[in-house]
Design a protein around this motif. Structure first.
Motif, PDB file in Angstrom:
ATOM      1  N   UNK A   5     -67.560   7.228  -0.920  1.00 44.25           N
ATOM      2  CA  UNK A   5     -66.753   8.445  -1.081  1.00 44.25           C
ATOM      3  C   UNK A   5     -65.273   8.066  -1.078  1.00 44.25           C
ATOM      4  N   UNK A   6     -64.545   8.589  -2.046  1.00 50.74           N
ATOM      5  CA  UNK A   6     -63.113   8.308  -2.054  1.00 50.74           C
ATOM      6  C   UNK A   6     -62.332   9.547  -1.649  1.00 50.74           C
ATOM      7  N   UNK A   7     -61.346   9.300  -0.829  1.00 51.96           N
ATOM      8  CA  UNK A   7     -60.457  10.388  -0.440  1.00 51.96           C
ATOM      9  C   UNK A   7     -59.061  10.021  -0.906  1.00 51.96           C
ATOM     10  N   UNK A   8     -58.199  11.011  -1.010  1.00 44.32           N
ATOM     11  CA  UNK A   8     -56.840  10.747  -1.434  1.00 44.32           C
ATOM     12  C   UNK A   8     -55.846  11.215  -0.383  1.00 44.32           C
ATOM     13  N   UNK A   9     -54.764  10.506  -0.295  1.00 48.18           N
ATOM     14  CA  UNK A   9     -53.642  11.043   0.466  1.00 48.18           C
ATOM     15  C   UNK A   9     -52.371  10.735  -0.296  1.00 48.18           C
ATOM     16  N   UNK A  10     -51.294  11.434   0.028  1.00 53.39           N
ATOM     17  CA  UNK A  10     -50.059  11.214  -0.698  1.00 53.39           C
ATOM     18  C   UNK A  10     -49.042  10.539   0.207  1.00 53.39           C
ATOM     19  N   UNK A  11     -48.238   9.703  -0.412  1.00 53.05           N
ATOM     20  CA  UNK A  11     -47.217   8.985   0.338  1.00 53.05           C
ATOM     21  C   UNK A  11     -45.865   9.250  -0.293  1.00 53.05           C
ATOM     22  N   UNK A  12     -44.910   9.614   0.545  1.00 53.38           N
ATOM     23  CA  UNK A  12     -43.577   9.899   0.060  1.00 53.38           C
ATOM     24  C   UNK A  12     -42.664   8.763   0.517  1.00 53.38           C
ATOM     25  N   UNK A  13     -41.928   8.191  -0.426  1.00 57.61           N
ATOM     26  CA  UNK A  13     -41.001   7.118  -0.035  1.00 57.61           C
ATOM     27  C   UNK A  13     -39.560   7.608  -0.136  1.00 57.61           C
ATOM     28  N   UNK A  14     -38.697   6.956   0.599  1.00 59.36           N
ATOM     29  CA  UNK A  14     -37.296   7.385   0.703  1.00 59.36           C
ATOM     30  C   UNK A  14     -36.381   6.225   0.361  1.00 59.36           C
ATOM     31  N   UNK A  15     -35.110   6.567   0.110  1.00 59.89           N
ATOM     32  CA  UNK A  15     -34.162   5.494  -0.178  1.00 59.89           C
ATOM     33  C   UNK A  15     -33.668   4.828   1.093  1.00 59.89           C
ATOM     34  N   UNK A  16     -33.793   5.499   2.220  1.00 62.60           N
ATOM     35  CA  UNK A  16     -33.352   4.847   3.457  1.00 62.60           C
ATOM     36  C   UNK A  16     -34.209   5.295   4.632  1.00 62.60           C
ATOM     37  N   UNK A  17     -34.294   4.404   5.602  1.00 60.39           N
ATOM     38  CA  UNK A  17     -35.069   4.706   6.799  1.00 60.39           C
ATOM     39  C   UNK A  17     -34.534   5.949   7.492  1.00 60.39           C
ATOM     40  N   UNK A  18     -33.202   6.083   7.449  1.00 58.49           N
ATOM     41  CA  UNK A  18     -32.588   7.236   8.102  1.00 58.49           C
ATOM     42  C   UNK A  18     -33.152   8.545   7.540  1.00 58.49           C
ATOM     43  N   UNK A  19     -33.308   8.623   6.197  1.00 54.57           N
ATOM     44  CA  UNK A  19     -33.827   9.853   5.601  1.00 54.57           C
ATOM     45  C   UNK A  19     -35.280  10.093   5.981  1.00 54.57           C
ATOM     46  N   UNK A  20     -36.041   9.007   6.158  1.00 49.06           N
ATOM     47  CA  UNK A  20     -37.425   9.213   6.576  1.00 49.06           C
ATOM     48  C   UNK A  20     -37.471   9.787   7.996  1.00 49.06           C
ATOM     49  N   UNK A  21     -36.490   9.416   8.817  1.00 49.72           N
ATOM     50  CA  UNK A  21     -36.454   9.943  10.187  1.00 49.72           C
ATOM     51  C   UNK A  21     -36.063  11.420  10.197  1.00 49.72           C
ATOM     52  N   UNK A  22     -35.085  11.782   9.337  1.00 46.77           N
ATOM     53  CA  UNK A  22     -34.719  13.202   9.237  1.00 46.77           C
ATOM     54  C   UNK A  22     -35.920  13.996   8.726  1.00 46.77           C
ATOM     55  N   UNK A  23     -36.605  13.397   7.748  1.00 47.86           N
ATOM     56  CA  UNK A  23     -37.788  14.046   7.168  1.00 47.86           C
ATOM     57  C   UNK A  23     -38.802  14.380   8.263  1.00 47.86           C
ATOM     58  N   UNK A  24     -39.095  13.376   9.080  1.00 49.42           N
ATOM     59  CA  UNK A  24     -40.066  13.581  10.151  1.00 49.42           C
ATOM     60  C   UNK A  24     -39.638  14.722  11.076  1.00 49.42           C
ATOM     61  N   UNK A  25     -38.351  14.724  11.425  1.00 53.41           N
ATOM     62  CA  UNK A  25     -37.821  15.724  12.356  1.00 53.41           C
ATOM     63  C   UNK A  25     -37.920  17.130  11.752  1.00 53.41           C
ATOM     64  N   UNK A  26     -37.446  17.256  10.500  1.00 50.41           N
ATOM     65  CA  UNK A  26     -37.390  18.581   9.872  1.00 50.41           C
ATOM     66  C   UNK A  26     -38.785  19.140   9.612  1.00 50.41           C
ATOM     67  N   UNK A  27     -39.714  18.272   9.182  1.00 51.01           N
ATOM     68  CA  UNK A  27     -41.043  18.785   8.867  1.00 51.01           C
ATOM     69  C   UNK A  27     -41.867  19.082  10.105  1.00 51.01           C
ATOM     70  N   UNK A  28     -41.645  18.288  11.144  1.00 50.14           N
ATOM     71  CA  UNK A  28     -42.382  18.581  12.387  1.00 50.14           C
ATOM     72  C   UNK A  28     -41.897  19.905  12.959  1.00 50.14           C
ATOM     73  N   UNK A  29     -40.585  20.157  12.794  1.00 50.39           N
ATOM     74  CA  UNK A  29     -39.990  21.406  13.260  1.00 50.39           C
ATOM     75  C   UNK A  29     -40.661  22.599  12.576  1.00 50.39           C
TER      76      UNK A  29
END
Lengths: 89, 367
Positions: free
Chosen positions: A1-25
């Protein structure tokens, strides 16, 4: 069985950290992870997101000025062997 | 699970070759040391005149060409650059100052640990501290900026430089310096060094192993993938040393090869290395692989290493088994202050920019 997930990449680690904060909020279930090897040979931080919420998440990023690089759909092979299946059943 | 074996194998390859290269002639505990090898290359080119550390170490050229060939085959060679090149140059410069006061890059730190050198434990504590400080800056807004595509020829810089250095090594023209004594005179046969370098370079291109990334990913995103590679380096280097170089194995602080026991400076030197490595997005080993894949910013970082090595020896900053000279101590403190200052100012500027562009979009305008 195959499952899919999506991965979002960023230009900087800093933006990935903001992303985590804003989306968890906002109550999204996302998780930071290393950029999958098949996507890129770079070693940055990416986020694992549910594919069906992709468009919503991208619009939040635009709102919050989070620079998204790319979104990739990744095939998740079911690699569990019989023992792991036994344990998780 | 398969991935875990792959990364442990990649680390193991480095660990084993670390021991093998000592066995066939490299300095003890220095089978592979990225910072030391750039320092030796800098000396061989005559940019510093410390006569004991001059040799065109073919391991480095091997890393570059191995990673380049694999990246080309896998179509991952991508000329890119323009993400704060000058800041990278200075970070690279100060990274080497820290490394040459501790006497080793993070990779040699792990190899030293695997040979019983407890001074490396102090270095490791400093390295992790530096990484934690670096991550704080990533969190408050430090980013080195995004890179853009560059002309193809720019991407070939590092492979071409490596080939030129190899030619110099083989024909040994009179303007290239080769140490006659000291660590620079302990060399494995070229073919061994080059083969080890090529294999490791290719493997690292595939696995992205990075000594800074290992700790960063655990702290930042609780991911242990890269750490398994570091554990692989340690275990296989330990086994390799016990089999091939048992006479050199010794647990303790004093009398360790090419090391000193000034704990404060071992610690602070590696704080500087950890801090700069996280802000740069990779340790010296990883920068070398990135440079081979066409990352011109990584090439600039390496130029920073080379300039740093030249200054360290010309100004008498480098530590030796006798200890850390006064100037070296001052340089490490200045390095930490300068790097923190740059990181702080970049982070503040980014915070301001984010706020402004949010307001421009009508996010939070207070009239």
């Amino acid at each position: 069985m195959t499952e899919y997930y999506c991965v979002m990449t960023f230009h900087s680690t800093h933006h990935s950290l903001i992303f985590e904060k804003e989306l968890k909020k906002r109550g999204f279930k996302i998780k930071l992870m290393p950029v999958p090897r098949q996507v890129s040979s770079s070693c940055g931080t990416a986020a694992k997101i549910p594919c069906n919420l992709r468009d919503d998440i991208i619009s939040i990023c635009n709102e919050e000025n989070i620079e998204v690089d790319e979104v990739h759909k990744i095939e998740q092979k079911n690699t569990k062997n019989w023992f792991e299946r036994f344990l998780s059943s | 699970m398969k991935n875990k074996f792959k990364i442990i194998f990649a680390g193991g390859l480095i660990g084993i070759f670390g021991a093998v290269l000592v066995f066939v002639g490299n300095p003890v505990n220095m089978g592979i040391c990225v910072a030391c090898f750039y320092r030796d290359i800098t000396g061989a080119l005559g940019l510093h005149r410390a006569s004991v550390v001059q040799y065109l170490r073919p391991e480095i050229m091997g890393f570059v060409l191995g990673a380049f060939i694999i990246a080309k085959l896998k179509k991952e060679f991508k000329p890119r650059g323009g993400s704060s090149p000058l800041i990278r140059f200075f970070f690279g410069f100060f990274l080497i100052v820290g490394a040459l006061v501790f006497l080793g890059c993070p990779l040699r730190m792990i190899l030293r640990l695997a040979n019983g050198d407890l001074n490396a434990v102090v270095g490791l504590a400093g390295y992790i501290t530096g990484i934690i400080i670096g991550i704080r800056f990533l969190k408050i807004g430090f980013t080195i900026g995004r890179s853009v595509n560059q002309p193809k020829i720019a991407g070939y810089s590092m492979p071409i430089i490596s080939i030129v250095l190899l030619i110099f090594l083989f024909i040994a023209p009179s303007f290239i310096f080769f140490s006659e004594s000291g660590p620079g005179s302990y060399t494995a046969p070229i073919i061994w060094s080059l083969a080890a370098g090529l294999l490791i370079g290719g493997t690292l291109q595939r696995t992205r192993l990075c000594t800074a990334g290992g700790f960063r990913d655990i702290i930042l995103i609780k991911d242990f993938h890269l750490m398994w590679g570091l554990i692989g380096i340690f275990i296989f280097s330990l086994i390799g040393n016990l089999i091939l170089n048992p006479d050199n194995f010794m647990i303790g602080f004093s009398g360790q090869p090419i090391a000193h026991s000034e704990h404060i400076w071992n610690f602070l030197g590696m704080v500087l290395v950890g801090l700069t490595a996280v802000l740069l997005g990779g340790c010296p080993l990883r920068q070398t692989i990135l440079a081979a894949e066409g990352d011109t910013d990584a090439v600039i970082t390496i130029f920073g290493f080379i300039a740093g090595s030249a200054f360290v020896h010309n100004f008498g900053l480098a530590a030796s088994p006798k200890g850390v000279p006064q100037n070296g101590k001052i340089a490490v403190v200045i390095g930490i202050i300068v790097v923190l200052g740059i990181a702080f100012m970049v982070a503040k500027e980014n915070q301001r920019k984010r706020k402004l562009s949010k307001e421009a979009k009508g996010g939070k305008v207070s009239v």
